[in-house]
Design a protein around this motif. Sequence first.
Motif, PDB file in Angstrom:
ATOM      1  N   LEU A 158       0.830  -1.189   0.000  1.00 32.21           N
ATOM      2  CA  LEU A 158       0.000   0.000   0.000  1.00 32.21           C
ATOM      3  C   LEU A 158       0.872   1.249   0.000  1.00 32.21           C
ATOM      4  O   LEU A 158       1.784   1.383   0.817  1.00 32.21           O
ATOM      5  CB  LEU A 158      -0.915  -0.009   1.225  1.00 32.21           C
ATOM      6  N   VAL A 159       0.594   2.173  -0.895  1.00 34.17           N
ATOM      7  CA  VAL A 159       1.293   3.460  -0.958  1.00 34.17           C
ATOM      8  C   VAL A 159       0.504   4.515  -0.188  1.00 34.17           C
ATOM      9  O   VAL A 159       1.046   5.221   0.663  1.00 34.17           O
ATOM     10  CB  VAL A 159       1.508   3.894  -2.424  1.00 34.17           C
ATOM     11  N   ALA A 160      -0.789   4.630  -0.504  1.00 33.53           N
ATOM     12  CA  ALA A 160      -1.633   5.616   0.173  1.00 33.53           C
ATOM     13  C   ALA A 160      -3.083   5.221   0.029  1.00 33.53           C
ATOM     14  O   ALA A 160      -3.502   4.777  -1.053  1.00 33.53           O
ATOM     15  CB  ALA A 160      -1.409   7.013  -0.393  1.00 33.53           C
ATOM     16  N   LYS A 161      -3.869   5.391   1.064  1.00 35.97           N
ATOM     17  CA  LYS A 161      -5.287   5.073   1.023  1.00 35.97           C
ATOM     18  C   LYS A 161      -6.075   6.185   0.338  1.00 35.97           C
ATOM     19  O   LYS A 161      -5.626   7.320   0.212  1.00 35.97           O
ATOM     20  CB  LYS A 161      -5.825   4.850   2.443  1.00 35.97           C
ATOM     21  N   ASP A 162      -7.274   5.829  -0.061  1.00 43.54           N
ATOM     22  CA  ASP A 162      -8.336   6.740  -0.517  1.00 43.54           C
ATOM     23  C   ASP A 162      -8.196   7.244  -1.943  1.00 43.54           C
ATOM     24  O   ASP A 162      -9.203   7.376  -2.635  1.00 43.54           O
ATOM     25  CB  ASP A 162      -8.469   7.961   0.415  1.00 43.54           C
ATOM     26  N   GLY A 163      -7.010   7.549  -2.414  1.00 43.32           N
ATOM     27  CA  GLY A 163      -6.889   8.215  -3.703  1.00 43.32           C
ATOM     28  C   GLY A 163      -6.103   7.433  -4.735  1.00 43.32           C
ATOM     29  O   GLY A 163      -5.736   6.277  -4.543  1.00 43.32           O
ATOM     30  N   ILE A 164      -5.834   8.139  -5.839  1.00 45.69           N
ATOM     31  CA  ILE A 164      -5.195   7.522  -6.997  1.00 45.69           C
ATOM     32  C   ILE A 164      -3.946   8.299  -7.383  1.00 45.69           C
ATOM     33  O   ILE A 164      -4.010   9.501  -7.694  1.00 45.69           O
ATOM     34  CB  ILE A 164      -6.171   7.481  -8.196  1.00 45.69           C
ATOM     35  N   LEU A 165      -2.818   7.640  -7.362  1.00 44.96           N
ATOM     36  CA  LEU A 165      -1.567   8.192  -7.876  1.00 44.96           C
ATOM     37  C   LEU A 165      -1.514   7.815  -9.348  1.00 44.96           C
ATOM     38  O   LEU A 165      -1.331   6.653  -9.685  1.00 44.96           O
ATOM     39  CB  LEU A 165      -0.371   7.624  -7.110  1.00 44.96           C
ATOM     40  N   PHE A 166      -1.715   8.804 -10.213  1.00 47.80           N
ATOM     41  CA  PHE A 166      -1.746   8.501 -11.639  1.00 47.80           C
ATOM     42  C   PHE A 166      -0.986   9.569 -12.416  1.00 47.80           C
ATOM     43  O   PHE A 166      -1.545  10.367 -13.170  1.00 47.80           O
ATOM     44  CB  PHE A 166      -3.178   8.375 -12.138  1.00 47.80           C
ATOM     45  N   GLY A 167       0.297   9.588 -12.214  1.00 47.50           N
ATOM     46  CA  GLY A 167       1.221  10.503 -12.864  1.00 47.50           C
ATOM     47  C   GLY A 167       2.585  10.250 -12.258  1.00 47.50           C
ATOM     48  O   GLY A 167       2.705   9.955 -11.070  1.00 47.50           O
ATOM     49  N   SER A 204       7.998   5.598   2.643  1.00 46.42           N
ATOM     50  CA  SER A 204       6.659   6.031   3.057  1.00 46.42           C
ATOM     51  C   SER A 204       6.260   7.227   2.207  1.00 46.42           C
ATOM     52  O   SER A 204       7.105   7.949   1.671  1.00 46.42           O
ATOM     53  CB  SER A 204       6.655   6.395   4.545  1.00 46.42           C
ATOM     54  N   TRP A 205       4.958   7.415   2.076  1.00 43.22           N
ATOM     55  CA  TRP A 205       4.403   8.522   1.313  1.00 43.22           C
ATOM     56  C   TRP A 205       3.357   9.208   2.175  1.00 43.22           C
ATOM     57  O   TRP A 205       2.476   8.553   2.737  1.00 43.22           O
ATOM     58  CB  TRP A 205       3.758   8.027   0.017  1.00 43.22           C
ATOM     59  N   ALA A 206       3.435  10.521   2.288  1.00 37.11           N
ATOM     60  CA  ALA A 206       2.513  11.269   3.131  1.00 37.11           C
ATOM     61  C   ALA A 206       1.682  12.224   2.278  1.00 37.11           C
ATOM     62  O   ALA A 206       2.171  12.788   1.288  1.00 37.11           O
ATOM     63  CB  ALA A 206       3.278  12.065   4.183  1.00 37.11           C
TER      64      ALA A 206
END
Length: 638
Positions: A158-167, A204-206
């Motif tokens: 898991l990188v981050a919950k809730d959203g989409i990293l698309f770039g 980690s990603w914040a």
Amino acid sequence: MFRRYLLTAALFISGICTVSAQVPAFPQANVILNPGKEYDDAARVWQGIPGIERAPKGRLWVTWYSGDEGEGAIGNYALVATSGDDGKRWSKPAVVIEGPKGTKIGDPIPWVDPKGRLWVFYNQLTAKTETAPTIRGTCAIRCDDPDKATPTWSKPFLVAKDGILFGKPIILASGGWLAPFFLMGNAEGRPETCTLLSTDEGESWAMHGGTSIPEDLRNFSEATLAQRKDGSIWTVIRTTKGLYESTSTDDGKTWSEAVAIPQFEGPSTRACMMKLASGAFMLIYHDAKKNENGAYPRTRLMAWLSEDEGRTWSHKLMVDERSSVSYPDAIQAPDGRIYITYDHGRYNAGEKEVLVAIIREEDIRAGKFVSKDSAQRLLVNRALGYGNHSDKRTEADLAKKLPPKEKLHLYLLIGQSNMAGRGVLDMEKRISRTRVLKFSPNNKWAYGVEPLHHDKPASVGAGIGMSFAREMVDASPEATIGLIPCAVGGTPLERWEKGGDLYLQALERARLAMKDGTLKGILWHQGEGDSGNEAKSKSYADRLSKMIVDLRADLAASEVPFVAGKLGEFLALESKAKTPVYWPLVNEQIASIPARVPKTAVVESTGLTDKGDKVHFDTPSLRTFGERYAEAMKLLQK
């Protein structure tokens, strides 16, 4: 890094055992390294939304997604393919990322970090159930050896919950890794167009700062980032009206209000913006004009170049002028080449392609492809299946507005590969006029668009049927032409004789189609499959004559016209095994059919040429052949 992966995997496993109703465990996707037949090109009915990366030593990687009947559906999965020869040839999907039951995987994007490691980020959503809420987030897999054709991949994490990293993330001058990230809605008062920051090389990603698109313009807030010389960060964001922009002067903590970029009012779709090695900015988006409905289509994919970091765009290059091209992603190699991937015709028969173009800055400046190593429309992958949600909507729509039975004129297409069509699809003539339909693999009516047949999805193309249908439409101004494609490549006559599997299949499809229309003719092209045997060649006319009589009787159409075509005169007289081929004898047998069976005709193949394989007619010849079939059919119908 691997310690973190193991910890994440352990959390996944423990979460499965002790699921909390309030905080359900994040489901782990499966990384399939040897995808089975269920993921084959022929099994996929749509595909698109690609991304591209280049490993340090030059290996290329492309990602996209597919699965189920269309994008955004439970059952979607991501695919990964690779090329070791600069995009000339691509592997079949080497990796599939698929979620557990009730999950969709989408929006994969590859990225090589400063350490040379390849990440594949992807969006994962598990649908809401009676006992658990919707679970959404961005996950990733990673490999440390991306110049290998079969690298070792990590477990999903898991990188981050809730959203989409698309770039693709960018590397800030301050050293952090900043990635575009968007939320579906404005959860907890946070901006929906935001960023993720990693200050520990991806450990980690914040959640970082962001901006918001006005709700009436908000769709999928897909964005790309670039840092300017003054240290500010510029982002380009998708909206329903085209592209918007925002700027941050504090490494992404806060952002300006998003405003429209006037030059880029256009379709609601993703753009790709990036800073090139020269310092120039490149933007790939659409130079589209409004259609008759006032909407901007996804057409005319263009690469623009800016000398002033996105403030003005003085140069442009057409990447692909066709319709249904979208979702570009790009990467630049150390030697200056720019690799652009995009999709073409996600749901369209004969398209469903993931493509790559290779350009340089000098091409954009010149406004045309001038560099010696540039390339256009390199095919990464084409999905070949039938039955996506667009196909089914079309079938349902047409079922409601079919013409009266007597005005739907049906033609049965039977035989082998030259009837099925192996010609290269020409964009102008592969789409029918309004009054041409085809009987789909689902035994329902669809628009007459080539390929008409689905006997061998990887090989089908232009055939005899389309030009035949066009001629028959002109001859019958009040009728709609319905083609019933049943030909199968590489088949002998015995399979088409009464009792044979293909005879029964054609009979069943014709009977189903005849519930809606009136059978007006049968088109036949076959014989190559019998020409290697002298006895079968000598008996060909006897056997074909009986098949015609049997088929007419079983269709309760004793006088329906039957048109056969001669085999190509370019066929070899000797097989690869140096055995005789008796195609001239088969042609003599075919020529005798009108004297044996009433209401039949034979079409000459004189002057027609092959596509280079000495077996199949080329596209221009197939168009001509179809017109000859039509002329013969019209004479029989008088």
